[in-house]
Motif scaffolding. Structure first.
Motif, PDB file in Angstrom:
ATOM      1  N   LEU A   1       0.824  -1.212   0.000  1.00 29.53           N
ATOM      2  CA  LEU A   1       0.000   0.000   0.000  1.00 29.53           C
ATOM      3  C   LEU A   1       0.858   1.263   0.000  1.00 29.53           C
ATOM      4  CD1 LEU A   1      -2.885  -1.069   2.387  1.00 29.53           C
ATOM      5  CD2 LEU A   1      -2.879  -1.004  -0.115  1.00 29.53           C
ATOM      6  N   HIS A   2       2.043   1.184   0.607  1.00 28.66           N
ATOM      7  CA  HIS A   2       2.969   2.318   0.580  1.00 28.66           C
ATOM      8  C   HIS A   2       3.579   2.482  -0.810  1.00 28.66           C
ATOM      9  CE1 HIS A   2       6.932   4.256   0.980  1.00 28.66           C
ATOM     10  NE2 HIS A   2       6.287   5.031   1.832  1.00 28.66           N
ATOM     11  N   ASP A   3       4.020   1.367  -1.407  1.00 25.22           N
ATOM     12  CA  ASP A   3       4.686   1.414  -2.710  1.00 25.22           C
ATOM     13  C   ASP A   3       3.732   1.686  -3.867  1.00 25.22           C
ATOM     14  OD1 ASP A   3       6.986   0.829  -1.317  1.00 25.22           O
ATOM     15  OD2 ASP A   3       7.169  -1.231  -2.073  1.00 25.22           O
ATOM     16  N   PHE A   4       2.466   1.343  -3.698  1.00 28.31           N
ATOM     17  CA  PHE A   4       1.472   1.519  -4.760  1.00 28.31           C
ATOM     18  C   PHE A   4       0.270   2.297  -4.208  1.00 28.31           C
ATOM     19  CE2 PHE A   4       3.856  -2.327  -5.659  1.00 28.31           C
ATOM     20  CZ  PHE A   4       4.210  -2.156  -6.993  1.00 28.31           C
ATOM     21  N   PRO A   5       0.438   3.598  -3.957  1.00 26.00           N
ATOM     22  CA  PRO A   5      -0.641   4.371  -3.334  1.00 26.00           C
ATOM     23  C   PRO A   5      -1.899   4.479  -4.191  1.00 26.00           C
ATOM     24  CG  PRO A   5       1.131   5.809  -4.061  1.00 26.00           C
ATOM     25  CD  PRO A   5       1.619   4.410  -4.225  1.00 26.00           C
ATOM     26  N   ASN A   6      -1.799   4.206  -5.492  1.00 27.68           N
ATOM     27  CA  ASN A   6      -2.975   4.291  -6.359  1.00 27.68           C
ATOM     28  C   ASN A   6      -3.770   2.994  -6.419  1.00 27.68           C
ATOM     29  OD1 ASN A   6      -2.476   6.965  -7.049  1.00 27.68           O
ATOM     30  ND2 ASN A   6      -1.041   6.364  -8.644  1.00 27.68           N
ATOM     31  N   PHE A   7      -3.346   1.978  -5.654  1.00 28.94           N
ATOM     32  CA  PHE A   7      -4.117   0.731  -5.649  1.00 28.94           C
ATOM     33  C   PHE A   7      -5.527   0.971  -5.125  1.00 28.94           C
ATOM     34  CE2 PHE A   7      -5.690  -2.952  -3.211  1.00 28.94           C
ATOM     35  CZ  PHE A   7      -5.914  -3.813  -4.284  1.00 28.94           C
ATOM     36  N   LEU A   8      -5.650   1.720  -4.052  1.00 28.21           N
ATOM     37  CA  LEU A   8      -6.960   1.969  -3.458  1.00 28.21           C
ATOM     38  C   LEU A   8      -7.649   3.143  -4.151  1.00 28.21           C
ATOM     39  CD1 LEU A   8      -6.050   1.650   0.323  1.00 28.21           C
ATOM     40  CD2 LEU A   8      -7.113  -0.071  -1.148  1.00 28.21           C
ATOM     41  N   ARG A   9      -8.932   2.979  -4.406  1.00 31.79           N
ATOM     42  CA  ARG A   9      -9.724   4.058  -4.983  1.00 31.79           C
ATOM     43  C   ARG A   9     -10.315   4.916  -3.865  1.00 31.79           C
ATOM     44  NH1 ARG A   9     -13.635   0.468  -8.531  1.00 31.79           N
ATOM     45  NH2 ARG A   9     -13.487  -0.761  -6.616  1.00 31.79           N
ATOM     46  N   ASP A  10     -10.520   6.183  -4.143  1.00 28.47           N
ATOM     47  CA  ASP A  10     -11.094   7.089  -3.149  1.00 28.47           C
ATOM     48  C   ASP A  10     -12.502   6.643  -2.768  1.00 28.47           C
ATOM     49  OD1 ASP A  10      -8.831   8.686  -3.175  1.00 28.47           O
ATOM     50  OD2 ASP A  10      -9.649  10.091  -4.648  1.00 28.47           O
ATOM     51  N   ASN A  11     -12.822   6.780  -1.489  1.00 24.26           N
ATOM     52  CA  ASN A  11     -14.175   6.530  -0.973  1.00 24.26           C
ATOM     53  C   ASN A  11     -14.717   5.148  -1.332  1.00 24.26           C
ATOM     54  OD1 ASN A  11     -14.298   9.252   0.031  1.00 24.26           O
ATOM     55  ND2 ASN A  11     -14.660   9.894  -2.079  1.00 24.26           N
ATOM     56  N   THR A  12     -13.842   4.155  -1.346  1.00 24.11           N
ATOM     57  CA  THR A  12     -14.254   2.784  -1.675  1.00 24.11           C
ATOM     58  C   THR A  12     -13.914   1.866  -0.506  1.00 24.11           C
ATOM     59  OG1 THR A  12     -13.787   3.211  -4.012  1.00 24.11           O
ATOM     60  CG2 THR A  12     -13.990   0.909  -3.350  1.00 24.11           C
ATOM     61  N   PRO A  13     -14.873   1.069  -0.051  1.00 28.59           N
ATOM     62  CA  PRO A  13     -14.569   0.122   1.027  1.00 28.59           C
ATOM     63  C   PRO A  13     -13.449  -0.830   0.619  1.00 28.59           C
ATOM     64  CG  PRO A  13     -16.934   0.240   0.630  1.00 28.59           C
ATOM     65  CD  PRO A  13     -16.271   0.989  -0.481  1.00 28.59           C
ATOM     66  N   LEU A  14     -12.697  -1.284   1.610  1.00 30.91           N
ATOM     67  CA  LEU A  14     -11.604  -2.217   1.380  1.00 30.91           C
ATOM     68  C   LEU A  14     -11.900  -3.522   2.110  1.00 30.91           C
ATOM     69  CD1 LEU A  14      -8.715  -3.038   0.492  1.00 30.91           C
ATOM     70  CD2 LEU A  14      -7.882  -1.889   2.567  1.00 30.91           C
ATOM     71  N   ALA A  15     -11.803  -4.634   1.373  1.00 28.48           N
ATOM     72  CA  ALA A  15     -11.906  -5.959   1.973  1.00 28.48           C
ATOM     73  C   ALA A  15     -10.538  -6.620   1.882  1.00 28.48           C
ATOM     74  CB  ALA A  15     -12.946  -6.807   1.239  1.00 28.48           C
ATOM     75  N   VAL A  16     -10.032  -7.104   3.007  1.00 30.97           N
ATOM     76  CA  VAL A  16      -8.749  -7.801   3.048  1.00 30.97           C
ATOM     77  C   VAL A  16      -9.039  -9.260   3.362  1.00 30.97           C
ATOM     78  CG1 VAL A  16      -6.476  -7.936   4.121  1.00 30.97           C
ATOM     79  CG2 VAL A  16      -7.590  -5.703   3.850  1.00 30.97           C
ATOM     80  N   LEU A  17      -8.612 -10.155   2.459  1.00 32.99           N
ATOM     81  CA  LEU A  17      -8.827 -11.588   2.628  1.00 32.99           C
ATOM     82  C   LEU A  17      -7.472 -12.248   2.823  1.00 32.99           C
ATOM     83  CD1 LEU A  17     -10.993 -10.423   0.363  1.00 32.99           C
ATOM     84  CD2 LEU A  17     -11.765 -12.766   0.487  1.00 32.99           C
ATOM     85  N   ILE A  18      -7.283 -12.877   3.964  1.00 29.37           N
ATOM     86  CA  ILE A  18      -6.000 -13.480   4.321  1.00 29.37           C
ATOM     87  C   ILE A  18      -6.181 -14.989   4.434  1.00 29.37           C
ATOM     88  CG2 ILE A  18      -4.165 -13.572   6.038  1.00 29.37           C
ATOM     89  CD1 ILE A  18      -5.134 -10.695   6.896  1.00 29.37           C
ATOM     90  N   VAL A  19      -5.411 -15.742   3.648  1.00 33.60           N
ATOM     91  CA  VAL A  19      -5.476 -17.202   3.689  1.00 33.60           C
ATOM     92  C   VAL A  19      -4.088 -17.707   4.063  1.00 33.60           C
ATOM     93  CG1 VAL A  19      -6.024 -19.309   2.416  1.00 33.60           C
ATOM     94  CG2 VAL A  19      -7.237 -17.172   1.877  1.00 33.60           C
ATOM     95  N   THR A  20      -3.965 -18.313   5.228  1.00 34.46           N
ATOM     96  CA  THR A  20      -2.675 -18.788   5.711  1.00 34.46           C
ATOM     97  C   THR A  20      -2.877 -19.981   6.638  1.00 34.46           C
ATOM     98  OG1 THR A  20      -0.606 -18.140   6.817  1.00 34.46           O
ATOM     99  CG2 THR A  20      -2.645 -17.179   7.671  1.00 34.46           C
ATOM    100  N   ASP A  21      -1.792 -20.699   6.894  1.00 35.21           N
ATOM    101  CA  ASP A  21      -1.859 -21.793   7.869  1.00 35.21           C
ATOM    102  C   ASP A  21      -0.879 -21.563   9.013  1.00 35.21           C
ATOM    103  OD1 ASP A  21       0.560 -22.266   6.638  1.00 35.21           O
ATOM    104  OD2 ASP A  21       0.184 -24.374   6.210  1.00 35.21           O
ATOM    105  N   ALA A  22      -0.478 -20.310   9.177  1.00 38.43           N
ATOM    106  CA  ALA A  22       0.513 -19.997  10.217  1.00 38.43           C
ATOM    107  C   ALA A  22       0.127 -18.712  10.939  1.00 38.43           C
ATOM    108  CB  ALA A  22       1.892 -19.832   9.583  1.00 38.43           C
ATOM    109  N   PRO A  23       0.530 -18.567  12.187  1.00 35.30           N
ATOM    110  CA  PRO A  23       0.299 -17.303  12.895  1.00 35.30           C
ATOM    111  C   PRO A  23       1.153 -16.188  12.301  1.00 35.30           C
ATOM    112  CG  PRO A  23       1.645 -18.772  14.215  1.00 35.30           C
ATOM    113  CD  PRO A  23       1.208 -19.553  13.024  1.00 35.30           C
ATOM    114  N   GLU A  24       0.775 -14.968  12.554  1.00 38.42           N
ATOM    115  CA  GLU A  24       1.498 -13.796  12.058  1.00 38.42           C
ATOM    116  C   GLU A  24       2.934 -13.789  12.572  1.00 38.42           C
ATOM    117  OE1 GLU A  24       2.701 -10.773  10.157  1.00 38.42           O
ATOM    118  OE2 GLU A  24       0.617 -11.355   9.888  1.00 38.42           O
ATOM    119  N   GLN A  25       3.896 -13.541  11.667  1.00 35.53           N
ATOM    120  CA  GLN A  25       5.305 -13.545  12.040  1.00 35.53           C
ATOM    121  C   GLN A  25       6.033 -12.269  11.613  1.00 35.53           C
ATOM    122  OE1 GLN A  25       7.119 -17.427  10.996  1.00 35.53           O
ATOM    123  NE2 GLN A  25       5.022 -18.197  10.839  1.00 35.53           N
ATOM    124  N   SER A  26       5.282 -11.194  11.384  1.00 32.02           N
ATOM    125  CA  SER A  26       5.925  -9.925  11.030  1.00 32.02           C
ATOM    126  C   SER A  26       6.748  -9.401  12.195  1.00 32.02           C
ATOM    127  CB  SER A  26       4.876  -8.879  10.645  1.00 32.02           C
ATOM    128  OG  SER A  26       4.278  -9.191   9.408  1.00 32.02           O
TER     129      SER A  26
END
Length: 196
Positions: free
Chosen positions: A144-169
């Protein structure tokens, strides 16, 4: 109003390979400013538009789960197309050093001539030889930082995460949420995690 929607049922159907396509999407007539933990993917804001960010784990244990997503892509997209949703999607892996797979360098949206094939090819390209340290927080922020034009103005965002592991950031959830909200602004947010 700010709201976070977390749901498991519809995405579990998506990754498990069963269910009816009509279960994936319908319009909410009214929003509430609090969090819910039992809302299906089909409950999208009534604006008729949604940006969708997929994060799919590409570690060695994800082969069958990726195949299930690929197998059900047509059902998922069919609802968006049949209901004339103005949609835009992007796909990331859980490896921080990998570029986005689709939807960022050029739009992946309803104008795509064969969106099912495009998305299936992108998920196939993910493969299962990704970084063994599965991260969702950091790849989302980076994209989202590198591609600021990915999101459109005033548009809801849905994030779908599919993983088999806990968060490791390397950052915790509180830090992620602050940075994430700064990047996406006050738009409505729907988050659908599936721990496969």
């Amino acid at each position: 109003m700010k709201s976070v929607w977390v749901g498991f049922a519809a995405l579990l159907l998506l990754t498990a390979g069963c269910g009816k396509h009509s279960d994936y999407l319908y319009y909410l007539s009214q929003k509430e400013p609090n969090a819910h933990y039992d809302v299906n993917v089909k409950e999208i804001h009534s604006s008729g538009a949604v940006d969708v960010l997929w994060v799919i784990d590409n570690n060695g244990s994800m082969d069958q789960h990726q195949k299930n997503v690929i197998r059900n892509t047509g059902l998922f997209l069919q609802d968006f197309l049949s209901k004339r949703i103005s949609w835009k999607m992007g796909l990331l892996s859980t490896a921080l050093d990998e570029a986005p797979y689709v939807g960022f360098t050029r739009p992946f949206d309803a104008t795509d001539p064969d969106p099912t094939q495009t998305f299936q090819a992108a998920v196939t390209q993910l493969g299962t030889s990704g970084d063994p340290t599965e991260k969702t927080f950091e790849p989302i922020l980076k994209a989202l930082h590198d591609f600021p034009n990915f999101l459109r103005d005033n548009t809801p965002l849905a994030v779908l995460i599919v993983t088999d592991a806990p968060e490791q950031s390397a950052i915790d959830a509180t830090t992620f949420l602050k940075q994430f909200r700064t990047l996406i602004g006050p738009r409505d947010l729907y988050v659908y995690p599936v721990l496969a």
